[in-house]
Design a protein around this motif. Structure first.
Motif, mmCIF file in Angstrom:
data_model
loop_
_atom_site.group_PDB
_atom_site.id
_atom_site.type_symbol
_atom_site.label_atom_id
_atom_site.label_comp_id
_atom_site.label_asym_id
_atom_site.label_seq_id
_atom_site.Cartn_x
_atom_site.Cartn_y
_atom_site.Cartn_z
ATOM 1 N N LEU A 370 0.817 -1.216 0.000
ATOM 2 C CA LEU A 370 0.000 0.000 0.000
ATOM 3 C C LEU A 370 0.846 1.259 0.000
ATOM 4 O O LEU A 370 0.344 2.342 -0.185
ATOM 5 C CB LEU A 370 -0.899 0.020 1.236
ATOM 6 N N GLU A 371 2.159 1.116 0.246
ATOM 7 C CA GLU A 371 2.971 2.316 0.377
ATOM 8 C C GLU A 371 2.799 3.190 -0.862
ATOM 9 O O GLU A 371 3.030 2.762 -1.992
ATOM 10 C CB GLU A 371 4.448 1.945 0.570
ATOM 11 N N SER A 372 2.376 4.426 -0.622
ATOM 12 C CA SER A 372 2.051 5.285 -1.761
ATOM 13 C C SER A 372 3.279 5.531 -2.623
ATOM 14 O O SER A 372 3.172 5.653 -3.836
ATOM 15 C CB SER A 372 1.473 6.595 -1.255
ATOM 16 N N GLY A 373 4.453 5.610 -2.003
ATOM 17 C CA GLY A 373 5.667 5.895 -2.758
ATOM 18 C C GLY A 373 5.937 4.873 -3.848
ATOM 19 O O GLY A 373 6.405 5.203 -4.932
ATOM 20 N N ARG A 374 5.588 3.608 -3.567
ATOM 21 C CA ARG A 374 5.868 2.545 -4.529
ATOM 22 C C ARG A 374 5.067 2.776 -5.816
ATOM 23 O O ARG A 374 5.597 2.752 -6.919
ATOM 24 C CB ARG A 374 5.527 1.196 -3.892
ATOM 25 N N LEU A 375 3.767 3.019 -5.647
ATOM 26 C CA LEU A 375 2.924 3.251 -6.813
ATOM 27 C C LEU A 375 3.292 4.573 -7.477
ATOM 28 O O LEU A 375 3.263 4.707 -8.699
ATOM 29 C CB LEU A 375 1.452 3.257 -6.374
ATOM 30 N N CYS A 376 3.678 5.563 -6.671
ATOM 31 C CA CYS A 376 4.055 6.868 -7.220
ATOM 32 C C CYS A 376 5.275 6.725 -8.127
ATOM 33 O O CYS A 376 5.295 7.246 -9.237
ATOM 34 C CB CYS A 376 4.339 7.851 -6.093
ATOM 35 N N VAL A 377 6.270 5.987 -7.679
ATOM 36 C CA VAL A 377 7.464 5.795 -8.505
ATOM 37 C C VAL A 377 7.071 5.105 -9.811
ATOM 38 O O VAL A 377 7.458 5.528 -10.898
ATOM 39 C CB VAL A 377 8.518 4.939 -7.757
ATOM 40 N N LEU A 378 6.273 4.055 -9.688
ATOM 41 C CA LEU A 378 5.934 3.275 -10.878
ATOM 42 C C LEU A 378 5.110 4.081 -11.881
ATOM 43 O O LEU A 378 5.263 3.916 -13.086
ATOM 44 C CB LEU A 378 5.173 2.006 -10.473
ATOM 45 N N THR A 379 4.243 4.951 -11.399
ATOM 46 C CA THR A 379 3.356 5.667 -12.322
ATOM 47 C C THR A 379 3.882 7.048 -12.713
ATOM 48 O O THR A 379 3.155 7.835 -13.303
ATOM 49 C CB THR A 379 1.951 5.848 -11.707
ATOM 50 N N SER A 380 5.117 7.353 -12.389
ATOM 51 C CA SER A 380 5.611 8.690 -12.726
ATOM 52 C C SER A 380 6.996 8.652 -13.372
ATOM 53 O O SER A 380 7.791 9.567 -13.194
ATOM 54 C CB SER A 380 5.640 9.564 -11.475
ATOM 55 N N ARG A 381 7.299 7.593 -14.098
ATOM 56 C CA ARG A 381 8.589 7.496 -14.782
ATOM 57 C C ARG A 381 8.502 7.878 -16.261
ATOM 58 O O ARG A 381 9.505 7.915 -16.945
ATOM 59 C CB ARG A 381 9.150 6.051 -14.709
ATOM 60 N N HIS A 382 7.288 8.087 -16.789
ATOM 61 C CA HIS A 382 7.131 8.163 -18.245
ATOM 62 C C HIS A 382 6.946 9.588 -18.764
ATOM 63 O O HIS A 382 6.376 10.437 -18.101
ATOM 64 C CB HIS A 382 5.927 7.310 -18.678
ATOM 65 N N ARG A 383 7.422 9.808 -19.984
ATOM 66 C CA ARG A 383 7.209 11.093 -20.671
ATOM 67 C C ARG A 383 5.968 11.047 -21.555
ATOM 68 O O ARG A 383 5.441 12.084 -21.947
ATOM 69 C CB ARG A 383 8.423 11.430 -21.542
ATOM 70 N N HIS A 384 5.557 9.830 -21.931
ATOM 71 C CA HIS A 384 4.435 9.746 -22.869
ATOM 72 C C HIS A 384 3.280 8.884 -22.387
ATOM 73 O O HIS A 384 2.155 9.356 -22.357
ATOM 74 C CB HIS A 384 4.925 9.255 -24.240
ATOM 75 N N ALA A 385 3.573 7.634 -22.034
ATOM 76 C CA ALA A 385 2.459 6.751 -21.694
ATOM 77 C C ALA A 385 2.870 5.694 -20.688
ATOM 78 O O ALA A 385 4.038 5.318 -20.607
ATOM 79 C CB ALA A 385 1.920 6.079 -22.959
ATOM 80 N N CYS A 386 1.860 5.223 -19.944
ATOM 81 C CA CYS A 386 2.100 4.205 -18.934
ATOM 82 C C CYS A 386 1.020 3.133 -19.066
ATOM 83 O O CYS A 386 -0.173 3.446 -19.061
ATOM 84 C CB CYS A 386 2.047 4.845 -17.549
ATOM 85 N N VAL A 387 1.450 1.888 -19.219
ATOM 86 C CA VAL A 387 0.498 0.776 -19.310
ATOM 87 C C VAL A 387 0.578 0.001 -17.997
ATOM 88 O O VAL A 387 1.649 -0.447 -17.605
ATOM 89 C CB VAL A 387 0.839 -0.160 -20.488
#
Lengths: 440, 489
Positions: A370-387
């Motif tokens: 549940l750690e928010s940081g984990r999901l934040c890192v994963l969903t904020s690495r992209h310049r264009h799109a995230c699947v």
């Protein structure tokens, strides 16, 4: 919605520059200055700029980063921005100088070996072994990833410091239980910034307001979910970044998911609900196929940097656990595509990311997942799109596991709450859902 | 829970008896442990009601507070407990050995250390609380107590704080020690009940573990092992007995409370010694001696501190103290994990399942392989191992091996069930590897990404040099009458 008011509306560039100027102006006035930086908001640019600013005043400067890779990156950027600046790099005895650093810094294991450069860069671990010298200035990079006991070991080395980091990323951790220190203002398991601010509440905290990495489709989602009170915006407007494919799709679920991601910046490739082991074979395979298919479609990006093909180096695959990373690797990824855990993807940037949702297929939602940081890192690495690849049923799982950690006295409440952040991201992803192809 | 532990639990459920999680014992067991079963008054954090303690299964000592709300009686209880615990602890301080150290003065270390065994986690927490409520007391001034009480408090605190170090055995919770070695078919929450846990592990003749555990849940047959008492017992037996004492504090009334709590403690007393026998039946893992050595050193240090008249342990760690304790605890955790895996193939199997370790047969070796040129030339023997384990290790990962402790190898390549390693440490300093240092072709070997090697951490500032980022130097402690007071008391 009202149309932007031209003239009165401040451009993102100007807004960011104002904050940077305010930071530099605050430096001589305070013992410490903290700068919070959301993903891709120009943190490194600020560090490089501040380093030049301080070095120009003729005062020696120490820079503290957390990993050797970060140190090398900083040296490369410092050398590019300030060509005349003498830079030193302290390292361990078994450190091999990478090609990109060669000739840009004097490298040594001890201070005297470096000559007397204006700027010395090293990891926090290395700095802890450097005694008997005091610098007038220090810059601490990735300060939110630094545990406060590390800061304690090196804080005696500097008079004043600039702390820069991203508060939304993963907190530092330990392999032992730290309940004993919960609530203490110097809890060694807290981040360096948390401890610094609890003892020095008067220090100025600046926030970089613009993410140059995240596209206009992602910045509001990430900002709302993970930075609920200190939002930021994208440096580019809607439509300024585009992703397209040179090769036609075949209307398979994989293609549909990639096309959805290209069109809207997000896609949720949803597998049927099921409780699985951590290395869920179907999810792992879906991730691998999506990465392969993405490259087969010959993707092209259009952005402020011009038109560029997406090479494997510009694609990353992210997961929560090391064994998931290994399983994805074993499932066969195109050569050159990065695959790693959230911890190691911190601070990196790609054009397209494919991530395995940390809660996919789980029976329970532990604090780790549940750690928010984990999901934040994963969903904020992209310049264009995230699947995002996930099993259905995560919202139900979240509802069954509200965060119910015991409350400790004197522990400051931390935002965002991981449970809430997860819900926010899922609510947005639900609009970009593509049902998975039946598994063969 | 690891996959292996989950499997063991399922098997236990299926067969009705507990399954072993370890082939050797991973906690040190003293030759003369002291069993301590504390009971506390319901609703109070640290108000002792009774305790049973002793080192001889045949001669338990029963301590009772006939009116637990009376603070004088509470401290009379702790003075009595001190009479049992302090002679036990002091008796172990006399025999010492001289330890030679490289680059430092030799020092004396006690040959043995105290070992307190309590029923469960709750009792460990109670030891901690009892220590905190007694160590700041004084023999003179307001609310004076017997001089042994603050000394007892410091020892209880020492035991409870030492128990936070992974792998320490000075204060063991029986349920945790048993759960480390056996998996039952019940939940981990239920495992915290000593009687039902022992029912699974060692059911009476003619019963399955599952049915013995079910029977053990009846508080009339098996009263709770403390520190909380059975609410039914509280209302029906304890309250009337305490009330009678309150009205007429006679010896007889006190004895009535004593007899009441004896019925609650005696069954657990028997269970505790059964648990110790069961644990004693397992062969000790080689690493337990090394960890006990650390406990002995810690015991010796604390004995010296006490003899020098140092102040009682502070309620909270200072900034520097917290950081240094964290570093020591992390080191203890890493070496505890590594030692257990190296001592026990069943624990290693858990690591093999996650891909952090693998076992296989050596299919090729190059014992004379070298790297570098001229003076930088180094011996780096290569070996290739065929394995069917799902090894998930990155090239460059450092590995150790239970067969050759002290040796270190680095992963060169993993491909198609073949792992290539190069040995980087522990093969001798000569031009050729020491005989036996490089495994032979056909040998079965195990390598794991676990290390109990100790890298000393960088030094911390002295407490009086605490930097501004951590609140600056702490104020000097001046002992005061208010020390024992708590914010909530």
């Amino acid at each position: 919605m009202t149309a932007p008011m031209t003239g009165k509306d401040v451009s993102p560039g100007l807004e960011a520059a104002t904050v940077v100027d305010a930071v530099l102006a605050d430096l001589p006035r305070h013992r410490g200055v903290v700068v919070d930086s959301p993903p891709g908001a120009g943190k490194s640019t600020l560090v490089v700029r501040a380093a030049g600013h301080l070095a120009a005043a003729g005062e020696p400067l120490m820079i503290i980063a957390q990993t050797n890779e970060q140190v090398d990156d900083l040296i490369v950027r410092l050398a590019a921005e300030h060509p005349g600046l003498p830079i030193g790099r302290l390292s361990a005895a078994d450190y091999l100088v990478p090609e990109r650093v060669m000739g840009k810094a004097s490298v040594g294991t001890k201070l005297p070996e470096l000559g007397d450069p204006a700027v010395v860069v090293a990891t926090a671990d290395k700095w802890a072994w450097v005694g008997d010298r005091r610098w007038p200035w220090a810059i601490v990079d990735e300060a939110y990833q630094m545990r406060s006991d590390k800061l304690l070991r090196i804080a005696g080395l500097f008079e004043r410091a600039l702390f820069v980091g991203d508060p939304g990323q993963l907190d530092p951790f330990s392999i032992v239980e730290g309940e004993r220190w919960a609530g203490l203002s110097w809890d060694p398991l807290q981040s360096a910034v948390a401890v610094l601010l609890r003892h020095n509440p008067g220090l100025p905290v600046h926030r970089l307001p613009v993410s140059w990495r995240l596209p206009a489709t992602a910045a509001p989602v990430v900002s709302e979910a993970f930075y609920p009170f200190t939002g930021f915006k994208a440096g580019t407007g809607p439509g300024e970044r585009r992703l397209s494919f040179a090769v036609q799709g075949m209307r398979t679920a994989y293609d549909l998911a990639l096309e959805e991601a290209a069109a809207s910046g997000w896609a949720l490739y949803e597998l049927p609900s099921r409780h699985t082991v951590r290395t869920d074979a179907e999810a792992v395979q879906a991730v691998a196929v999506l990465a392969t298919r993405l490259l087969q479609r010959a993707p092209l990006t259009f952005s402020e940097r011009g038109e560029r093909p997406v090479t494997p180096e510009r694609i990353a695959v992210g997961a929560a656990h090391r064994d998931q990373v290994a399983a994805i690797q074993a499932a066969g990824l195109p050569a050159g595509v990065t695959v790693d855990t959230a911890n190691r993807l911190q601070g990196r940037e790609y054009d397209v990311t494919i991530i395995l949702h940390p809660l996919s297929g789980r029976r329970d939602a532990t604090a780790f997942h549940l750690e928010s940081g984990r999901l934040c890192v994963l969903t904020s690495r992209h310049r264009h799109a995230c699947v995002v690849v996930a099993r259905a049923g995560i919202p139900e799982l979240l509802d069954a596991h509200p965060s119910a950690d015991s409350v400790q006295l004197n522990v400051p409440v931390k935002f965002p709450d991981g449970w809430e952040a997860n819900q926010a991201v899922l609510a947005h992803l639900a609009k970009h859902r593509v049902e998975a192809a039946p598994f063969r | 829970m690891s996959t292996l532990a989950a499997l063991a639990r399922l098997r236990a459920l299926q067969t009705g008896t507990a399954k072993r999680l370890a082939t050797v014992r991973h906690c040190h067991l003293s030759e003369r442990p002291m069993v301590f079963i504390p009971l506390r008054l319901a609703g109070e954090a640290a108000a002792p009601l009774a305790a049973m303690a002793g080192t001889d299964p045949a001669r338990p000592r029963l301590l009772v507070v006939p009116q637990p709300r009376d603070r004088d009686l509470r401290f009379a209880f702790t003075a009595e407990l001190a009479e049992i615990l302090l002679p036990y602890v002091e008796g172990l301080q006399k025999a010492t050995e001289t330890v030679e150290r490289r680059g430092a003065e030799p020092y004396e270390r006690c040959l043995d250390a105290p070992q307190l065994i309590v029923p469960n986690r709750g009792a460990v927490a109670f030891v901690h609380m009892l220590g905190r409520s007694t160590r700041f007391r004084r023999a003179e001034g307001p609310y004076a107590v017997h001089p042994s009480v603050p000394v007892l408090g410091r020892w209880l605190t020492f035991l409870a704080q030492r128990a936070q170090y992974p792998g320490s055995a000075v204060l063991l919770a029986a349920t945790e020690a048993l759960s480390l070695h056996w998996a039952t078919g019940q939940s981990m929450l239920e495992d915290a009940n000593l009687a039902s846990l022992l029912g699974w592990i060692d059911p009476p003749a003619g019963m399955t573990g599952a049915s013995a555990a079910r029977e053990a849940e009846d508080p009339l047959v098996w009263p709770p092992a403390g520190p909380a008492t059975d609410p039914g017992f509280d209302t029906e037996v304890l309250v009337p007995a305490i009330r009678a004492y309150e009205q007429r504090p006679t010896e007889r009334a006190a004895a009535r409370v004593g007899e009441a709590v004896r019925t609650q403690l005696e069954p657990t007393w028997g269970l505790m010694w059964r648990a110790i026998d069961l644990l004693g039946g397992l062969p000790a893992g080689p690493g337990t001696a090394a960890r006990w050595e650390a406990d002995r050193a810690s015991f010796t240090n604390f004995t010296a501190q006490l003899a020098e008249g140092g102040p009682p342990q502070p309620k909270r760690d200072g900034a520097v103290g917290a950081a240094s304790r964290l570093a020591r605890m992390e080191r203890a955790q890493a070496s505890y994990d590594a030692q257990r895996a190296y001592d026990d193939p069943l624990v290693m199997a858990g690591h093999r399942l996650t891909g952090e370790a693998f076992t296989g047969t050596v299919v090729a070796t190059d014992p004379d392989h070298t790297e570098g040129e001229g003076r930088g030339r180094k011996l780096r023997p290569l070996l290739t191992i065929r394995t069917t384990d799902p090894a998930r290790l990155a090239p460059g990962a450092r590995l150790g091996t239970p067969e050759r402790r002290g040796q270190q190898a680095e992963v060169v390549e993993i491909a198609g069930g073949l792992v290539t390693l190069k040995i980087i440490k522990g093969m001798g300093r000569g031009k050729a590897a020491t005989p036996g240092a490089v495994p032979e072709v056909g040998e079965r070997v195990c390598y794991a990404a676990l290390s109990d090697e100790f890298q000393p951490p960088a030094s911390l500032p002295a407490p009086e040099d605490t930097p501004w980022t951590h609140g600056g130097p702490p104020p000097e402690h001046v002992p005061a009458d208010e020390d024992p007071e708590e914010e909530w008391s």
